[in-house]
Each structure stands twice: as structure tokens, then as C-alpha cells.
Design a protein around this motif. Structure first.
Motif, PDB file in Angstrom:
ATOM      1  N   TYR A 156       0.843  -1.184   0.000  1.00  0.00           N
ATOM      2  CA  TYR A 156       0.000   0.000   0.000  1.00  0.00           C
ATOM      3  C   TYR A 156       0.886   1.243   0.000  1.00  0.00           C
ATOM      4  O   TYR A 156       1.848   1.316   0.766  1.00  0.00           O
ATOM      5  CB  TYR A 156      -0.895   0.043   1.244  1.00  0.00           C
ATOM      6  N   ASN A 157       0.544   2.214  -0.839  1.00  0.00           N
ATOM      7  CA  ASN A 157       1.296   3.464  -0.860  1.00  0.00           C
ATOM      8  C   ASN A 157       1.073   4.223   0.439  1.00  0.00           C
ATOM      9  O   ASN A 157      -0.026   4.258   0.975  1.00  0.00           O
ATOM     10  CB  ASN A 157       0.861   4.345  -2.037  1.00  0.00           C
ATOM     11  N   ASN A 158       2.129   4.814   0.949  1.00  0.00           N
ATOM     12  CA  ASN A 158       2.090   5.681   2.132  1.00  0.00           C
ATOM     13  C   ASN A 158       1.671   4.973   3.419  1.00  0.00           C
ATOM     14  O   ASN A 158       1.263   5.624   4.367  1.00  0.00           O
ATOM     15  CB  ASN A 158       1.181   6.894   1.894  1.00  0.00           C
ATOM     16  N   LEU A 159       1.738   3.657   3.443  1.00  0.00           N
ATOM     17  CA  LEU A 159       1.415   2.919   4.667  1.00  0.00           C
ATOM     18  C   LEU A 159       2.687   2.758   5.489  1.00  0.00           C
ATOM     19  O   LEU A 159       3.731   2.367   4.980  1.00  0.00           O
ATOM     20  CB  LEU A 159       0.843   1.546   4.343  1.00  0.00           C
ATOM     21  N   VAL A 160       2.578   3.073   6.776  1.00  0.00           N
ATOM     22  CA  VAL A 160       3.701   2.922   7.691  1.00  0.00           C
ATOM     23  C   VAL A 160       3.271   1.971   8.795  1.00  0.00           C
ATOM     24  O   VAL A 160       2.214   2.149   9.396  1.00  0.00           O
ATOM     25  CB  VAL A 160       4.108   4.280   8.295  1.00  0.00           C
ATOM     26  N   LEU A 161       4.070   0.944   9.045  1.00  0.00           N
ATOM     27  CA  LEU A 161       3.789   0.019  10.138  1.00  0.00           C
ATOM     28  C   LEU A 161       4.526   0.481  11.382  1.00  0.00           C
ATOM     29  O   LEU A 161       5.688   0.872  11.315  1.00  0.00           O
ATOM     30  CB  LEU A 161       4.258  -1.392   9.783  1.00  0.00           C
ATOM     31  N   PHE A 162       3.852   0.414  12.512  1.00  0.00           N
ATOM     32  CA  PHE A 162       4.464   0.767  13.780  1.00  0.00           C
ATOM     33  C   PHE A 162       4.183  -0.370  14.740  1.00  0.00           C
ATOM     34  O   PHE A 162       3.031  -0.602  15.113  1.00  0.00           O
ATOM     35  CB  PHE A 162       3.894   2.088  14.308  1.00  0.00           C
ATOM     36  N   LEU A 163       5.200  -1.088  15.110  1.00  0.00           N
ATOM     37  CA  LEU A 163       5.046  -2.229  16.008  1.00  0.00           C
ATOM     38  C   LEU A 163       5.147  -1.736  17.443  1.00  0.00           C
ATOM     39  O   LEU A 163       6.207  -1.307  17.891  1.00  0.00           O
ATOM     40  CB  LEU A 163       6.130  -3.267  15.711  1.00  0.00           C
ATOM     41  N   GLU A 164       4.046  -1.777  18.158  1.00  0.00           N
ATOM     42  CA  GLU A 164       3.994  -1.228  19.508  1.00  0.00           C
ATOM     43  C   GLU A 164       4.426  -2.243  20.558  1.00  0.00           C
ATOM     44  O   GLU A 164       5.170  -1.911  21.476  1.00  0.00           O
ATOM     45  CB  GLU A 164       2.578  -0.734  19.803  1.00  0.00           C
ATOM     46  N   ASN A 165       3.932  -3.465  20.452  1.00  0.00           N
ATOM     47  CA  ASN A 165       4.260  -4.506  21.418  1.00  0.00           C
ATOM     48  C   ASN A 165       4.507  -5.820  20.697  1.00  0.00           C
ATOM     49  O   ASN A 165       3.848  -6.114  19.701  1.00  0.00           O
ATOM     50  CB  ASN A 165       3.126  -4.705  22.426  1.00  0.00           C
ATOM     51  N   CYS A 166       5.440  -6.601  21.218  1.00  0.00           N
ATOM     52  CA  CYS A 166       5.743  -7.902  20.629  1.00  0.00           C
ATOM     53  C   CYS A 166       6.284  -8.800  21.732  1.00  0.00           C
ATOM     54  O   CYS A 166       7.058  -8.350  22.578  1.00  0.00           O
ATOM     55  CB  CYS A 166       6.781  -7.732  19.516  1.00  0.00           C
ATOM     56  N   HIS A 167       5.848 -10.037  21.735  1.00  0.00           N
ATOM     57  CA  HIS A 167       6.404 -10.978  22.706  1.00  0.00           C
ATOM     58  C   HIS A 167       6.623 -12.328  22.036  1.00  0.00           C
ATOM     59  O   HIS A 167       6.017 -12.650  21.024  1.00  0.00           O
ATOM     60  CB  HIS A 167       5.537 -11.100  23.962  1.00  0.00           C
ATOM     61  N   ALA A 168       7.528 -13.084  22.607  1.00  0.00           N
ATOM     62  CA  ALA A 168       7.863 -14.415  22.100  1.00  0.00           C
ATOM     63  C   ALA A 168       7.436 -15.452  23.127  1.00  0.00           C
ATOM     64  O   ALA A 168       7.445 -15.195  24.326  1.00  0.00           O
ATOM     65  CB  ALA A 168       9.358 -14.514  21.845  1.00  0.00           C
ATOM     66  N   THR A 169       7.060 -16.628  22.635  1.00  0.00           N
ATOM     67  CA  THR A 169       6.687 -17.727  23.517  1.00  0.00           C
ATOM     68  C   THR A 169       7.521 -18.958  23.190  1.00  0.00           C
ATOM     69  O   THR A 169       8.149 -19.025  22.135  1.00  0.00           O
ATOM     70  CB  THR A 169       5.197 -18.093  23.373  1.00  0.00           C
ATOM     71  N   LEU A 170       7.503 -19.907  24.084  1.00  0.00           N
ATOM     72  CA  LEU A 170       8.229 -21.150  23.859  1.00  0.00           C
ATOM     73  C   LEU A 170       7.442 -22.108  22.971  1.00  0.00           C
ATOM     74  O   LEU A 170       7.968 -23.117  22.525  1.00  0.00           O
ATOM     75  CB  LEU A 170       8.537 -21.824  25.202  1.00  0.00           C
ATOM     76  N   SER A 171       6.179 -21.775  22.713  1.00  0.00           N
ATOM     77  CA  SER A 171       5.322 -22.647  21.900  1.00  0.00           C
ATOM     78  C   SER A 171       4.690 -21.830  20.780  1.00  0.00           C
ATOM     79  O   SER A 171       4.908 -20.625  20.678  1.00  0.00           O
ATOM     80  CB  SER A 171       4.232 -23.258  22.780  1.00  0.00           C
ATOM     81  N   SER A 172       3.872 -22.459  19.984  1.00  0.00           N
ATOM     82  CA  SER A 172       3.154 -21.740  18.929  1.00  0.00           C
ATOM     83  C   SER A 172       1.906 -21.040  19.467  1.00  0.00           C
ATOM     84  O   SER A 172       1.229 -20.327  18.740  1.00  0.00           O
ATOM     85  CB  SER A 172       2.772 -22.702  17.803  1.00  0.00           C
ATOM     86  N   ASN A 173       1.609 -21.226  20.741  1.00  0.00           N
ATOM     87  CA  ASN A 173       0.448 -20.612  21.372  1.00  0.00           C
ATOM     88  C   ASN A 173       0.792 -19.180  21.794  1.00  0.00           C
ATOM     89  O   ASN A 173       1.601 -18.982  22.696  1.00  0.00           O
ATOM     90  CB  ASN A 173       0.021 -21.435  22.599  1.00  0.00           C
ATOM     91  N   PRO A 174       0.179 -18.158  21.161  1.00  0.00           N
ATOM     92  CA  PRO A 174       0.497 -16.773  21.525  1.00  0.00           C
ATOM     93  C   PRO A 174       0.086 -16.401  22.946  1.00  0.00           C
ATOM     94  O   PRO A 174       0.563 -15.415  23.491  1.00  0.00           O
ATOM     95  CB  PRO A 174      -0.264 -15.940  20.489  1.00  0.00           C
ATOM     96  N   LYS A 175      -0.775 -17.214  23.572  1.00  0.00           N
ATOM     97  CA  LYS A 175      -1.207 -16.941  24.946  1.00  0.00           C
ATOM     98  C   LYS A 175      -0.481 -17.815  25.970  1.00  0.00           C
ATOM     99  O   LYS A 175      -0.895 -17.919  27.120  1.00  0.00           O
ATOM    100  CB  LYS A 175      -2.721 -17.118  25.064  1.00  0.00           C
ATOM    101  N   ASP A 176       0.598 -18.444  25.551  1.00  0.00           N
ATOM    102  CA  ASP A 176       1.407 -19.282  26.434  1.00  0.00           C
ATOM    103  C   ASP A 176       1.778 -18.486  27.683  1.00  0.00           C
ATOM    104  O   ASP A 176       2.147 -17.318  27.602  1.00  0.00           O
ATOM    105  CB  ASP A 176       2.685 -19.712  25.693  1.00  0.00           C
ATOM    106  N   LYS A 177       1.647 -19.105  28.862  1.00  0.00           N
ATOM    107  CA  LYS A 177       1.932 -18.373  30.096  1.00  0.00           C
ATOM    108  C   LYS A 177       3.413 -18.022  30.213  1.00  0.00           C
ATOM    109  O   LYS A 177       3.780 -17.104  30.929  1.00  0.00           O
ATOM    110  CB  LYS A 177       1.454 -19.140  31.320  1.00  0.00           C
ATOM    111  N   TYR A 178       4.268 -18.735  29.501  1.00  0.00           N
ATOM    112  CA  TYR A 178       5.693 -18.401  29.463  1.00  0.00           C
ATOM    113  C   TYR A 178       5.952 -17.582  28.216  1.00  0.00           C
ATOM    114  O   TYR A 178       5.944 -18.081  27.106  1.00  0.00           O
ATOM    115  CB  TYR A 178       6.556 -19.661  29.467  1.00  0.00           C
ATOM    116  N   ASN A 179       6.096 -16.264  28.397  1.00  0.00           N
ATOM    117  CA  ASN A 179       6.362 -15.403  27.254  1.00  0.00           C
ATOM    118  C   ASN A 179       7.387 -14.348  27.644  1.00  0.00           C
ATOM    119  O   ASN A 179       7.587 -14.061  28.828  1.00  0.00           O
ATOM    120  CB  ASN A 179       5.075 -14.779  26.720  1.00  0.00           C
TER     121      ASN A 179
END
Length: 66
Positions: A36-59
Motif C-alpha cells: 500500500y502506498n504511504n502505509l507505515v507500520l508501527f510495532l507497539e508490542n511484541c512478545h515471544a513464547t516457547l510454543s506456537s500458542n500466543p497466549k502461552d503463560k511463558y512469554n
């Protein structure tokens, strides 16, 4: 999203999981699926987990309040 081996963003990792140490720099590239023209992405928050589950309690916070 791709993870690269250096800050030159030339050679992405091809085998996962990638193991890193605490406080070690990581190099991520985020892109949209469509250009997309003139689109800017801004990543505000990011976390990593030990599994493929984004809600993993270990992050781990990678970016907070970017």
C-alpha cells in the motif's frame, strides 16, 4: 515476519526455533501481504513464547510501548 542473522537484513534464519540469549539483539522484519502506498507500520508490542500458542503463560517481551 522474518528473523535475520545480522543487522544487514540479508540472510534470514531458515530453521526454527532460533535460540537467543537474554539481552542479545534480534533482527526482525515486518511486512504487509499487500503493498500500500504511504502505509507505515508501527510495532507497539511484541512478545515471544516457547510454543506456537500466543497466549502461552511463558512469554518474553521483545518490544514494549514501541
Amino acid at each position: 515476519m522474518e528473523m535475520f542473522q545480522t543487522d544487514k537484513y540479508v540472510k534470514p534464519y531458515t530453521k526454527y526455533p532460533v535460540r537467543v540469549n537474554l539481552n542479545e539483539r534480534i533482527y526482525l522484519q515486518i511486512r504487509t501481504a499487500v503493498n500500500y502506498n504511504n502505509l507505515v507500520l508501527f510495532l507497539e508490542n511484541c512478545h515471544a513464547t516457547l510454543s506456537s500458542n500466543p497466549k502461552d503463560k511463558y512469554n518474553y517481551t521483545v518490544i514494549r510501548n514501541g
